[in-house]
Design an enzyme around this catalytic site. Sequence first.
Site, PDB file in Angstrom:
ATOM      1  N   HIS A 129       0.816  -1.212   0.000  1.00 36.64           N
ATOM      2  CA  HIS A 129       0.000   0.000   0.000  1.00 36.64           C
ATOM      3  C   HIS A 129       0.856   1.272   0.000  1.00 36.64           C
ATOM      4  O   HIS A 129       0.356   2.355  -0.296  1.00 36.64           O
ATOM      5  CB  HIS A 129      -0.987   0.002   1.173  1.00 36.64           C
ATOM      6  CG  HIS A 129      -0.398   0.329   2.510  1.00 36.64           C
ATOM      7  ND1 HIS A 129      -0.114  -0.627   3.460  1.00 36.64           N
ATOM      8  CD2 HIS A 129      -0.058   1.512   3.077  1.00 36.64           C
ATOM      9  CE1 HIS A 129       0.363  -0.050   4.543  1.00 36.64           C
ATOM     10  NE2 HIS A 129       0.413   1.256   4.337  1.00 36.64           N
ATOM     11  N   ASP A 159      -0.076  -7.656   1.538  1.00 31.47           N
ATOM     12  CA  ASP A 159       0.330  -6.247   1.544  1.00 31.47           C
ATOM     13  C   ASP A 159       1.852  -6.092   1.590  1.00 31.47           C
ATOM     14  O   ASP A 159       2.386  -5.283   2.353  1.00 31.47           O
ATOM     15  CB  ASP A 159      -0.314  -5.502   2.719  1.00 31.47           C
ATOM     16  CG  ASP A 159      -0.164  -3.986   2.593  1.00 31.47           C
ATOM     17  OD1 ASP A 159       0.051  -3.504   1.465  1.00 31.47           O
ATOM     18  OD2 ASP A 159      -0.246  -3.292   3.622  1.00 31.47           O
ATOM     19  N   GLY A 231       3.506   6.607   8.053  1.00 31.29           N
ATOM     20  CA  GLY A 231       4.870   6.719   7.543  1.00 31.29           C
ATOM     21  C   GLY A 231       5.755   5.588   8.009  1.00 31.29           C
ATOM     22  O   GLY A 231       6.804   5.317   7.422  1.00 31.29           O
ATOM     23  N   ASN A 232       5.336   4.888   9.096  1.00 31.37           N
ATOM     24  CA  ASN A 232       6.074   3.708   9.550  1.00 31.37           C
ATOM     25  C   ASN A 232       5.761   2.478   8.706  1.00 31.37           C
ATOM     26  O   ASN A 232       6.464   1.469   8.792  1.00 31.37           O
ATOM     27  CB  ASN A 232       5.745   3.387  11.006  1.00 31.37           C
ATOM     28  CG  ASN A 232       6.575   4.162  11.999  1.00 31.37           C
ATOM     29  OD1 ASN A 232       6.088   5.089  12.629  1.00 31.37           O
ATOM     30  ND2 ASN A 232       7.836   3.801  12.142  1.00 31.37           N
ATOM     31  N   SER A 233       4.697   2.539   7.914  1.00 32.77           N
ATOM     32  CA  SER A 233       4.297   1.375   7.115  1.00 32.77           C
ATOM     33  C   SER A 233       5.443   0.885   6.247  1.00 32.77           C
ATOM     34  O   SER A 233       6.074   1.662   5.541  1.00 32.77           O
ATOM     35  CB  SER A 233       3.099   1.730   6.229  1.00 32.77           C
ATOM     36  OG  SER A 233       1.941   1.923   6.988  1.00 32.77           O
ATOM     37  N   GLY A 289      -9.310 -26.070  -2.973  1.00 29.92           N
ATOM     38  CA  GLY A 289     -10.565 -26.125  -3.715  1.00 29.92           C
ATOM     39  C   GLY A 289     -11.774 -26.353  -2.845  1.00 29.92           C
ATOM     40  O   GLY A 289     -12.694 -27.093  -3.224  1.00 29.92           O
ATOM     41  N   VAL A 290     -11.799 -25.716  -1.656  1.00 27.84           N
ATOM     42  CA  VAL A 290     -12.961 -25.801  -0.783  1.00 27.84           C
ATOM     43  C   VAL A 290     -13.309 -24.406  -0.283  1.00 27.84           C
ATOM     44  O   VAL A 290     -12.471 -23.518  -0.247  1.00 27.84           O
ATOM     45  CB  VAL A 290     -12.711 -26.720   0.438  1.00 27.84           C
ATOM     46  CG1 VAL A 290     -12.478 -28.150   0.003  1.00 27.84           C
ATOM     47  CG2 VAL A 290     -11.542 -26.200   1.278  1.00 27.84           C
TER      48      VAL A 290
END
Length: 508
Positions: A129, A159, A231-233, A289-290
Site C-alpha cells: 500500500h 500487503d 509513515g512507519n508502514s 478447492g474448498v
Amino acid sequence: MGFRAPACDRRADRMSGGAMRSLATLVMLWAVAAMALQAGPARAQGPQSVADLADELSDAVVNISTSQRASAQETIPMPNLPPGSPFKDFFDEFFNQQRPNGDTPRRRVNSLGSGFVIDPDGIVVTNNHVISDADEIEVNLSDGSTLKAELIGRDTKTDLALLRVEPEKPLTAVTFGSSDALRVGDWVMAIGNPFGLGGSVTLGIVSARNRNINAGPYDDFIQTDAAINRGNSGGPLFNMDGEVVGINTAIISPSGGSIGIGFAIPATTAARVIDQLRRYGEVRRGWLGVRVQTVTDDLAESFGLSEPRGALVADVTKGGPAEEAGIKPGDVIVEFDGKPVPEMRDLPRVVANTAIGKAVDVVVLRNGEEQTISVTLGDLDEGEKLIAGNSSDEGDDKDGAMPETLLGLELAQLTPEARQRYGIDESVDGVLIAAVNDDGPAADKGIEAGNVIVQVGQEPVSEPADVQRRVSALVKEGRRSILLLVANRDGDMRFLAIQVEKGEDENE
C-alpha cells in the site's frame, strides 16, 4: 537479673566448629538471596538502552517516497464563474490548455513510507500500500542520497512489495529472524519514517500474537505497543538480536496517531512471500478447492464434537483438488499435512504456504469418524480462474406443492417458477425455503425466503418430505439440533445448526 548480651557471647564461644560453619553458610545464602532480589526488578525493567542496536541497524532502514501524476481537474475544482466574468478566460486557459498529445496538465501527488534493505546489492522490502498506484518510486538512504526504485513484484493478499535499486556501493542489510519464537512480553524495536520525519526509533513489547484484523485472507499479525505512526508502514520490527521479526503495516487509532496498538506482518509469513517475489515476481500459493466456515458451538454439537475445532467444508469446487480426492461438504478438516487446524482461519494460511503439486494428507471428521484423504494441491491462481469459469448445472423441473412448515421454515418444491421468482441460480438444487417464521428457531440464523436447503444431516434432499423424514430420524437419534446445508440465491453455501422445536419429534 543479669545482662543478656554477655551470656550470648559466652554461648557463641562455646559453639562447635561445625556450628560455626553452618552459620557462615546461612549468611552466604542470605547474601545471595538479597542479591537476586535486587537483580530481579532490574531485569523486569527491560534493556537499559538500545542505542548500540539502533546505531547498528538504522542504516538498513530506508524512507520510501512515491509520486503519482494526477490530473489538475482531479484535485482542483473549477470555480463557478458567472457569464461574462473577466476571470473566465484566465481559468479556461488554466484548466483546459492542451499539451501536444492532448493530455491535460498533471501534477505530482506524493506519499511517504518506510522500507528496509535485505540484500547489499539493493533489494528493499516495503508494504504494497506504500507504493500502490505510484508512477515513480524513490528510496531515500540514511546518508541522504536518493535512488530510483524498480518494482520487482507485489502481493496484495499480504500487503508486501519488493523493490530494486542500483547503489554505487553495497548497502547495509538486515536479515529475517523467527517470528514464531516471539513471546508476548518480548521487547521489540521499530525503526521508520513517521510523518516524514526520517529515521525514528521506538521501543515496546509484543502485546499479542496471531491477531486477525480482517485486513486479508491470511491475517496473523503481531500486535505491539512500540509507537507506530503514519509513515512507519513497510518498516521493520526488530527483536533484541537485531533480526527482523515483523513488518509494520497497520495501526488502530481514532486520531491517526499512535495509541499503542500497532500491527506487523510476521517474518515467517513475509520471508516466504519475499522469496517468491524475488524468484518469480509473483506469489505462488497452494489451492485445496474448498470453501470453509467456522465450527460454532451449535455446529460442534451437531457433528458430535466435544468442542469447536477445525474448518467446516461448506462447498467443494467442481474440478478442484478436494473434489477429485473425495472431500465432501460437511467434512470437518481437523488436520492438514500433519499440522492441526484449531480454527477455520488457520486452514487458508497453511494451504497457501504449501507447495503447488504436493500430495498432502488431510484428516477430516465425517459422520463422527476421522478419515485421512490424500490430496494433491493445485495453484490458487488457476483455481480462481476455474471458479470464475465454472458453468452452471441444469436444475430439475418439478411440480409445485403447498408449503410445509418445519424447523420454523415454510418449505416448498424448488420449481422453475420458484427459480425465476427468487432469482435462484441453476446450479442450486434442494428444497425451497418459502418463508421464515419470525418466532421459529431459524429466525436468528440469517435464513431468508429464497434460500435452498441442500442437505439435512449431511444427506441431500430434493423435496419437503425428504427434509421431514431426515429431521425425524435425527431427532430419534437424540439430536437436539439439526444440521442444514443452506444455499443462497447465488449458490454460496453454509452450514447451520437449527434447534429442534418441541413436538417435531412426533412427526413421521
